[in-house]
Write a protein that holds these residues in place. Structure first.
Motif, PDB file in Angstrom:
ATOM      1  N   GLY A  99       0.816  -1.209   0.000  1.00 28.63           N
ATOM      2  CA  GLY A  99       0.000   0.000   0.000  1.00 28.63           C
ATOM      3  C   GLY A  99       0.848   1.256   0.000  1.00 28.63           C
ATOM      4  O   GLY A  99       0.580   2.207  -0.729  1.00 28.63           O
ATOM      5  N   ALA A 100       1.905   1.270   0.817  1.00 30.49           N
ATOM      6  CA  ALA A 100       2.790   2.430   0.875  1.00 30.49           C
ATOM      7  C   ALA A 100       3.531   2.626  -0.446  1.00 30.49           C
ATOM      8  O   ALA A 100       3.680   3.763  -0.912  1.00 30.49           O
ATOM      9  N   VAL A 101       3.969   1.534  -1.049  1.00 30.47           N
ATOM     10  CA  VAL A 101       4.676   1.627  -2.332  1.00 30.47           C
ATOM     11  C   VAL A 101       3.729   2.134  -3.419  1.00 30.47           C
ATOM     12  O   VAL A 101       4.088   3.011  -4.212  1.00 30.47           O
ATOM     13  N   THR A 102       2.508   1.610  -3.434  1.00 31.91           N
ATOM     14  CA  THR A 102       1.518   2.042  -4.420  1.00 31.91           C
ATOM     15  C   THR A 102       1.206   3.517  -4.256  1.00 31.91           C
ATOM     16  O   THR A 102       1.162   4.268  -5.237  1.00 31.91           O
ATOM     17  N   LEU A 103       1.011   3.954  -3.020  1.00 26.74           N
ATOM     18  CA  LEU A 103       0.724   5.368  -2.766  1.00 26.74           C
ATOM     19  C   LEU A 103       1.903   6.242  -3.184  1.00 26.74           C
ATOM     20  O   LEU A 103       1.712   7.312  -3.783  1.00 26.74           O
ATOM     21  N   LEU A 104       3.124   5.810  -2.917  1.00 25.59           N
ATOM     22  CA  LEU A 104       4.306   6.557  -3.325  1.00 25.59           C
ATOM     23  C   LEU A 104       4.359   6.709  -4.838  1.00 25.59           C
ATOM     24  O   LEU A 104       4.660   7.792  -5.355  1.00 25.59           O
ATOM     25  N   VAL A 105       4.024   5.657  -5.553  1.00 26.61           N
ATOM     26  CA  VAL A 105       3.998   5.722  -7.018  1.00 26.61           C
ATOM     27  C   VAL A 105       2.931   6.715  -7.477  1.00 26.61           C
ATOM     28  O   VAL A 105       3.167   7.529  -8.367  1.00 26.61           O
ATOM     29  N   PHE A 106       1.752   6.662  -6.868  1.00 31.75           N
ATOM     30  CA  PHE A 106       0.680   7.597  -7.234  1.00 31.75           C
ATOM     31  C   PHE A 106       1.109   9.042  -6.987  1.00 31.75           C
ATOM     32  O   PHE A 106       0.877   9.915  -7.819  1.00 31.75           O
ATOM     33  N   LEU A 107       1.736   9.299  -5.836  1.00 37.76           N
ATOM     34  CA  LEU A 107       2.132  10.668  -5.485  1.00 37.76           C
ATOM     35  C   LEU A 107       3.279  11.170  -6.355  1.00 37.76           C
ATOM     36  O   LEU A 107       3.406  12.371  -6.576  1.00 37.76           O
ATOM     37  N   ALA A 108       4.107  10.267  -6.850  1.00 41.12           N
ATOM     38  CA  ALA A 108       5.239  10.661  -7.688  1.00 41.12           C
ATOM     39  C   ALA A 108       4.884  10.721  -9.167  1.00 41.12           C
ATOM     40  O   ALA A 108       5.657  11.245  -9.967  1.00 41.12           O
ATOM     41  N   SER A 109       3.723  10.207  -9.532  1.00 42.14           N
ATOM     42  CA  SER A 109       3.315  10.196 -10.941  1.00 42.14           C
ATOM     43  C   SER A 109       3.014  11.594 -11.429  1.00 42.14           C
ATOM     44  O   SER A 109       2.581  12.462 -10.663  1.00 42.14           O
ATOM     45  N   GLU A 110       3.223  11.790 -12.724  1.00 46.28           N
ATOM     46  CA  GLU A 110       2.882  13.075 -13.316  1.00 46.28           C
ATOM     47  C   GLU A 110       1.365  13.213 -13.378  1.00 46.28           C
ATOM     48  O   GLU A 110       0.648  12.262 -13.632  1.00 46.28           O
ATOM     49  N   GLY A 111       0.896  14.428 -13.152  1.00 47.63           N
ATOM     50  CA  GLY A 111      -0.532  14.693 -13.212  1.00 47.63           C
ATOM     51  C   GLY A 111      -1.047  14.700 -14.638  1.00 47.63           C
ATOM     52  O   GLY A 111      -0.279  14.746 -15.596  1.00 47.63           O
ATOM     53  N   THR A 112      -2.366  14.640 -14.762  1.00 46.79           N
ATOM     54  CA  THR A 112      -2.951  14.696 -16.100  1.00 46.79           C
ATOM     55  C   THR A 112      -2.767  16.101 -16.656  1.00 46.79           C
ATOM     56  O   THR A 112      -2.936  17.097 -15.950  1.00 46.79           O
ATOM     57  N   ALA A 113      -2.398  16.181 -17.916  1.00 43.25           N
ATOM     58  CA  ALA A 113      -2.088  17.469 -18.538  1.00 43.25           C
ATOM     59  C   ALA A 113      -3.337  18.312 -18.761  1.00 43.25           C
ATOM     60  O   ALA A 113      -3.297  19.530 -18.660  1.00 43.25           O
ATOM     61  N   ALA A 114      -4.430  17.674 -19.050  1.00 42.76           N
ATOM     62  CA  ALA A 114      -5.678  18.392 -19.324  1.00 42.76           C
ATOM     63  C   ALA A 114      -6.494  18.506 -18.036  1.00 42.76           C
ATOM     64  O   ALA A 114      -6.137  17.939 -17.007  1.00 42.76           O
ATOM     65  N   SER A 115      -7.575  19.215 -18.119  1.00 43.28           N
ATOM     66  CA  SER A 115      -8.491  19.296 -16.987  1.00 43.28           C
ATOM     67  C   SER A 115      -9.057  17.918 -16.701  1.00 43.28           C
ATOM     68  O   SER A 115      -9.218  17.094 -17.591  1.00 43.28           O
ATOM     69  N   ASN A 116      -9.315  17.654 -15.433  1.00 34.31           N
ATOM     70  CA  ASN A 116      -9.990  16.417 -15.068  1.00 34.31           C
ATOM     71  C   ASN A 116     -11.147  16.775 -14.146  1.00 34.31           C
ATOM     72  O   ASN A 116     -11.472  17.954 -13.974  1.00 34.31           O
ATOM     73  N   GLU A 117     -11.774  15.796 -13.545  1.00 33.01           N
ATOM     74  CA  GLU A 117     -12.960  16.058 -12.733  1.00 33.01           C
ATOM     75  C   GLU A 117     -12.657  16.900 -11.496  1.00 33.01           C
ATOM     76  O   GLU A 117     -13.573  17.395 -10.850  1.00 33.01           O
ATOM     77  N   TYR A 118     -11.380  17.083 -11.163  1.00 32.80           N
ATOM     78  CA  TYR A 118     -10.997  17.841  -9.980  1.00 32.80           C
ATOM     79  C   TYR A 118     -10.562  19.265 -10.303  1.00 32.80           C
ATOM     80  O   TYR A 118     -10.207  20.016  -9.410  1.00 32.80           O
ATOM     81  N   GLY A 119     -10.556  19.618 -11.560  1.00 33.60           N
ATOM     82  CA  GLY A 119     -10.235  20.989 -11.942  1.00 33.60           C
ATOM     83  C   GLY A 119      -9.216  21.059 -13.060  1.00 33.60           C
ATOM     84  O   GLY A 119      -8.766  20.043 -13.588  1.00 33.60           O
ATOM     85  N   PRO A 120      -8.843  22.294 -13.407  1.00 33.57           N
ATOM     86  CA  PRO A 120      -7.851  22.483 -14.471  1.00 33.57           C
ATOM     87  C   PRO A 120      -6.450  22.107 -13.993  1.00 33.57           C
ATOM     88  O   PRO A 120      -6.184  22.063 -12.808  1.00 33.57           O
ATOM     89  N   SER A 121      -5.580  21.870 -14.936  1.00 36.89           N
ATOM     90  CA  SER A 121      -4.207  21.507 -14.611  1.00 36.89           C
ATOM     91  C   SER A 121      -3.497  22.681 -13.937  1.00 36.89           C
ATOM     92  O   SER A 121      -3.532  23.802 -14.438  1.00 36.89           O
ATOM     93  N   PRO A 122      -2.827  22.445 -12.800  1.00 39.43           N
ATOM     94  CA  PRO A 122      -2.092  23.534 -12.141  1.00 39.43           C
ATOM     95  C   PRO A 122      -0.881  23.997 -12.943  1.00 39.43           C
ATOM     96  O   PRO A 122      -0.360  25.077 -12.707  1.00 39.43           O
ATOM     97  N   LYS A 123      -0.414  23.186 -13.877  1.00 37.59           N
ATOM     98  CA  LYS A 123       0.735  23.597 -14.707  1.00 37.59           C
ATOM     99  C   LYS A 123       0.393  24.738 -15.642  1.00 37.59           C
ATOM    100  O   LYS A 123       1.258  25.478 -16.055  1.00 37.59           O
TER     101      LYS A 123
END
Length: 129
Positions: A99-123
Motif C-alpha cells: 500500500g505504501a509503495v503504491t501510494l508513493l507511485v501515485f504521489l510521484a506520478s505526473e498529473g494529467t495534462a488536461a483538466s480532469n474532474e478535480y479541476g484544471p491543470s495547475p501547470k
C-alpha cells in the motif's frame, strides 16, 4: 519556501489539484523539521538542565506535527486529484508495504495534462475568472 507557505495557506483546501513540486517541497520541509526540531528540543533540555526526557525532547516536533497534520492531508488529497484519483486512495497506505509503495507511485506520478474532474491543470497557471 513559497511552496511550503502556499500549502499552509490552503490548509483546508481538499478540492483542486497540486503539482508534484508543491507536494514534494512540502514533504522536504517536513523532513527537515523532523531532523531540526528534535535537535532543538534536546538543545533546550540541555540548556535548561531539564534532562533529556523523551517527552521534553519531542514537544517541539509533536506541536509541529499537530499543526501540519491537516495541511499534509489536504496537499496529499490535491496531489492525488492531480493524477486523476480520489483522495480516498490515501487509505491504501494502511495495506502493509504494498500500500505504501503504491501510494508513493501515485504521489510521484505526473498529473494529467488536461483538466480532469478535480479541476484544471495547475501547470497551466491560475484561470482568470
Amino acid at each position: 519556501m513559497s511552496w511550503y507557505l502556499a500549502v499552509l495557506r490552503n490548509y483546508v483546501g481538499f478540492a483542486g489539484r497540486a503539482r508534484r513540486r508543491e507536494y514534494w517541497m512540502f514533504v522536504l520541509f517536513n523532513i527537515l523539521a523532523a531532523i531540526v526540531l528534535p535537535v532543538l528540543g534536546v538543545t533546550v533540555a540541555i540548556l535548561l538542565q531539564a534532562g533529556t526526557a523523551l517527552e521534553a525532547v519531542m514537544i517541539p516536533y509533536s506541536l509541529y506535527l499537530l499543526a501540519t497534520a491537516l495541511p499534509s492531508l489536504a496537499v496529499a488529497f490535491r496531489r492525488l486529484h492531480d493524477t486523476g484519483r480520489s483522495g480516498w486512495w490515501l487509505l491504501i497506505s494502511f495495506v502493509p508495504f504494498a500500500g505504501a509503495v503504491t501510494l508513493l507511485v501515485f504521489l510521484a506520478s505526473e498529473g494529467t495534462a488536461a483538466s480532469n474532474e478535480y479541476g484544471p491543470s495547475p501547470k497551466l497557471g491560475p484561470v482568470a475568472a
